[in-house]
Design a protein around this motif. Structure first.
Motif, PDB file in Angstrom:
ATOM      1  N   LEU A  10      -7.269  21.563   0.563  1.00 23.53           N
ATOM      2  CA  LEU A  10      -7.973  22.832   0.564  1.00 23.53           C
ATOM      3  C   LEU A  10      -8.276  23.276   1.929  1.00 23.53           C
ATOM      4  CD1 LEU A  10     -10.696  22.012  -2.286  1.00 23.53           C
ATOM      5  CD2 LEU A  10      -8.471  23.271  -2.468  1.00 23.53           C
ATOM      6  N   ARG A  11      -8.128  24.452   2.360  1.00 27.16           N
ATOM      7  CA  ARG A  11      -8.280  25.137   3.659  1.00 27.16           C
ATOM      8  C   ARG A  11      -9.837  25.693   3.694  1.00 27.16           C
ATOM      9  NH1 ARG A  11      -4.361  29.030   6.713  1.00 27.16           N
ATOM     10  NH2 ARG A  11      -5.361  29.306   8.858  1.00 27.16           N
ATOM     11  N   ARG A  12     -10.536  25.153   4.697  1.00 30.09           N
ATOM     12  CA  ARG A  12     -11.901  26.054   4.861  1.00 30.09           C
ATOM     13  C   ARG A  12     -11.747  26.723   6.181  1.00 30.09           C
ATOM     14  NH1 ARG A  12     -16.814  23.299   3.595  1.00 30.09           N
ATOM     15  NH2 ARG A  12     -16.599  21.999   1.854  1.00 30.09           N
ATOM     16  N   ARG A  13     -12.239  28.195   5.916  1.00 25.11           N
ATOM     17  CA  ARG A  13     -11.850  29.238   7.050  1.00 25.11           C
ATOM     18  C   ARG A  13     -13.140  28.901   7.760  1.00 25.11           C
ATOM     19  NH1 ARG A  13      -6.921  31.577   7.176  1.00 25.11           N
ATOM     20  NH2 ARG A  13      -6.065  32.238   5.330  1.00 25.11           N
ATOM     21  N   LYS A  14     -12.834  29.193   9.186  1.00 22.58           N
ATOM     22  CA  LYS A  14     -13.856  28.675  10.201  1.00 22.58           C
ATOM     23  C   LYS A  14     -15.211  29.561   9.914  1.00 22.58           C
ATOM     24  CE  LYS A  14     -11.666  32.112  13.281  1.00 22.58           C
ATOM     25  NZ  LYS A  14     -10.980  32.253  14.815  1.00 22.58           N
ATOM     26  N   THR A  15     -16.107  29.230  10.048  1.00 24.59           N
ATOM     27  CA  THR A  15     -17.533  30.073  10.032  1.00 24.59           C
ATOM     28  C   THR A  15     -18.338  29.780  11.271  1.00 24.59           C
ATOM     29  OG1 THR A  15     -18.561  28.224   8.826  1.00 24.59           O
ATOM     30  CG2 THR A  15     -17.838  29.899   7.444  1.00 24.59           C
ATOM     31  N   ASP A  50     -10.248  26.601  11.747  1.00 27.17           N
ATOM     32  CA  ASP A  50     -10.144  26.331  10.270  1.00 27.17           C
ATOM     33  C   ASP A  50     -10.255  24.535  10.149  1.00 27.17           C
ATOM     34  OD1 ASP A  50     -10.228  28.831   9.913  1.00 27.17           O
ATOM     35  OD2 ASP A  50      -8.211  28.981   9.021  1.00 27.17           O
ATOM     36  N   SER A  51     -10.448  24.228   9.092  1.00 29.90           N
ATOM     37  CA  SER A  51     -10.230  22.700   8.806  1.00 29.90           C
ATOM     38  C   SER A  51      -9.585  22.604   7.433  1.00 29.90           C
ATOM     39  CB  SER A  51     -11.451  21.969   8.768  1.00 29.90           C
ATOM     40  OG  SER A  51     -12.449  22.471   7.850  1.00 29.90           O
ATOM     41  N   TRP A  52      -8.998  21.657   7.164  1.00 32.56           N
ATOM     42  CA  TRP A  52      -8.362  21.147   6.055  1.00 32.56           C
ATOM     43  C   TRP A  52      -8.943  19.897   5.547  1.00 32.56           C
ATOM     44  CZ3 TRP A  52      -6.117  23.666   9.987  1.00 32.56           C
ATOM     45  CH2 TRP A  52      -5.679  25.022   9.556  1.00 32.56           C
ATOM     46  N   ARG A  53      -8.834  19.849   4.340  1.00 26.92           N
ATOM     47  CA  ARG A  53      -9.436  18.605   3.369  1.00 26.92           C
ATOM     48  C   ARG A  53      -8.332  18.195   2.345  1.00 26.92           C
ATOM     49  NH1 ARG A  53     -16.155  18.584   3.124  1.00 26.92           N
ATOM     50  NH2 ARG A  53     -16.465  18.946   5.251  1.00 26.92           N
ATOM     51  N   SER A  55      -9.665  14.635   6.322  1.00 26.06           N
ATOM     52  CA  SER A  55      -9.901  15.783   6.949  1.00 26.06           C
ATOM     53  C   SER A  55      -9.101  16.093   8.021  1.00 26.06           C
ATOM     54  CB  SER A  55     -11.380  15.925   7.133  1.00 26.06           C
ATOM     55  OG  SER A  55     -11.856  14.959   8.142  1.00 26.06           O
ATOM     56  N   ILE A  56      -8.749  17.265   8.258  1.00 22.76           N
ATOM     57  CA  ILE A  56      -7.656  17.290   9.407  1.00 22.76           C
ATOM     58  C   ILE A  56      -7.927  18.834  10.262  1.00 22.76           C
ATOM     59  CG2 ILE A  56      -5.324  17.872   9.775  1.00 22.76           C
ATOM     60  CD1 ILE A  56      -4.535  16.776   7.150  1.00 22.76           C
ATOM     61  N   ARG A  57      -8.105  18.438  11.418  1.00 31.69           N
ATOM     62  CA  ARG A  57      -8.239  19.937  12.252  1.00 31.69           C
ATOM     63  C   ARG A  57      -7.493  20.207  13.333  1.00 31.69           C
ATOM     64  NH1 ARG A  57     -15.109  19.130  13.183  1.00 31.69           N
ATOM     65  NH2 ARG A  57     -15.471  18.886  11.073  1.00 31.69           N
ATOM     66  N   LYS A  58      -7.409  21.107  13.628  1.00 32.91           N
ATOM     67  CA  LYS A  58      -6.343  21.523  14.789  1.00 32.91           C
ATOM     68  C   LYS A  58      -6.745  21.295  16.123  1.00 32.91           C
ATOM     69  CE  LYS A  58      -3.570  25.536  16.335  1.00 32.91           C
ATOM     70  NZ  LYS A  58      -3.176  26.853  16.165  1.00 32.91           N
ATOM     71  N   HIS A  59      -6.026  20.761  17.079  1.00 41.09           N
ATOM     72  CA  HIS A  59      -6.624  20.334  18.555  1.00 41.09           C
ATOM     73  C   HIS A  59      -6.774  21.654  19.131  1.00 41.09           C
ATOM     74  CE1 HIS A  59      -7.038  18.638  22.494  1.00 41.09           C
ATOM     75  NE2 HIS A  59      -5.914  19.368  22.928  1.00 41.09           N
ATOM     76  N   ILE A  60      -7.675  21.867  19.988  1.00 37.04           N
ATOM     77  CA  ILE A  60      -8.187  23.015  20.686  1.00 37.04           C
ATOM     78  C   ILE A  60      -8.024  22.535  22.305  1.00 37.04           C
ATOM     79  CG2 ILE A  60      -9.641  24.893  21.384  1.00 37.04           C
ATOM     80  CD1 ILE A  60     -10.765  24.584  18.553  1.00 37.04           C
TER      81      ILE A  60
END
Length: 231
Positions: free
Chosen positions: A91-96, A101-104, A130-135
């Motif tokens: 499930l993709r969670r759009r950034k708020t 964004d993050s993915w679970r 949970s997975i997040r892109k590196h910034i």
């Protein structure tokens, strides 16, 4: 489909050559984990004409995993086994308030469909990963000491500390998944090339090499998330 039959035959041939090469040149990571690695051929295409998705073929040429995404549900991806049973749901969670964004990742089927709404409600509190892109150039609480080539961080459940880090370039189909605590490679994404006949597969067909002790299903889930991050 002709392409599917062709990939089945080439996956057997390439795997045999890789197996021989692996015996001759074992990497430190594979040696540390023991046993043989699993090589999967990933085709960035669904076998269903009406869907977008992925087809994953094992070293024996048989279908192992599949993803069939119908339009209108981009926030939810279900990884299925060959018969179509859900293995993992992403499930993709759009950034708020977050920067990215993050993915679970959840076990089995979890989403907003009528049959799994209740499962989704309970599983929302307990994702497996949970997975997040590196910034770059921004303080990252997930990993305060970011790696130079890091592109994504993987945390267990709802934890904030990364358990795995993905390095390399998905766009070039050249990535390594590192176990943070053991500092060993547990999975790799590689270009697929047929040594016989000079066949070039491009970026739509590539290899997912999973080392012993790491779940191939979760390794494929990482591929799906990376594809959303960088496609």
């Amino acid at each position: 489909m002709k392409m599917f039959r062709f990939l089945k035959s080439t996956s057997r041939t390439v795997h045999e050559e890789e197996e021989q090469h692996e015996q001759e040149h074992k990497t430190t990571e594979s040696t540390n984990q023991g046993g043989a690695s699993t090589s999967l051929t990933v085709w960035r295409k669904s076998l269903l004409i009406s869907c977008n998705g992925f087809t994953v073929i094992g070293s024996n040429g048989d279908l192992v995993y599949r993803v069939d995404n119908y339009s209108g549900r981009p926030e939810e991806i279900t990884l299925m086994d060959a018969p179509g049973k859900p293995v993992l749901t992403i499930l993709r969670r759009r950034k708020t308030l977050r920067l990215v964004d993050s993915w679970r990742v959840y076990e089995g089927e979890a989403g907003d469909g009528e049959d799994c709404r209740r499962a989704s409600k309970s599983s929302e509190e307990k994702p497996v990963w949970s997975i997040r892109k590196h910034i770059k150039n921004i303080l990252n609480p997930i990993n305060p000491k970011p790696k130079p080539n890091a592109i994504a961080y993987v945390c267990r459940g709802g934890e904030d500390k990364s358990a795995y880090v993905v390095e390399g370039s998905y766009a070039e189909r050249s990535c390594k998944v590192w176990n943070e605590s053991r500092r060993v490679v547990v999975a790799e994404i590689k270009r697929k090339e047929a040594s016989k006949g000079g066949v070039s597969f491009g970026l739509e067909v590539f290899l997912l090499v999973v080392h012993p002790g790491f779940d191939p299903g979760f390794a494929m889930a990482l591929v799906l998330v990376l594809d959303q991050m960088f496609a």
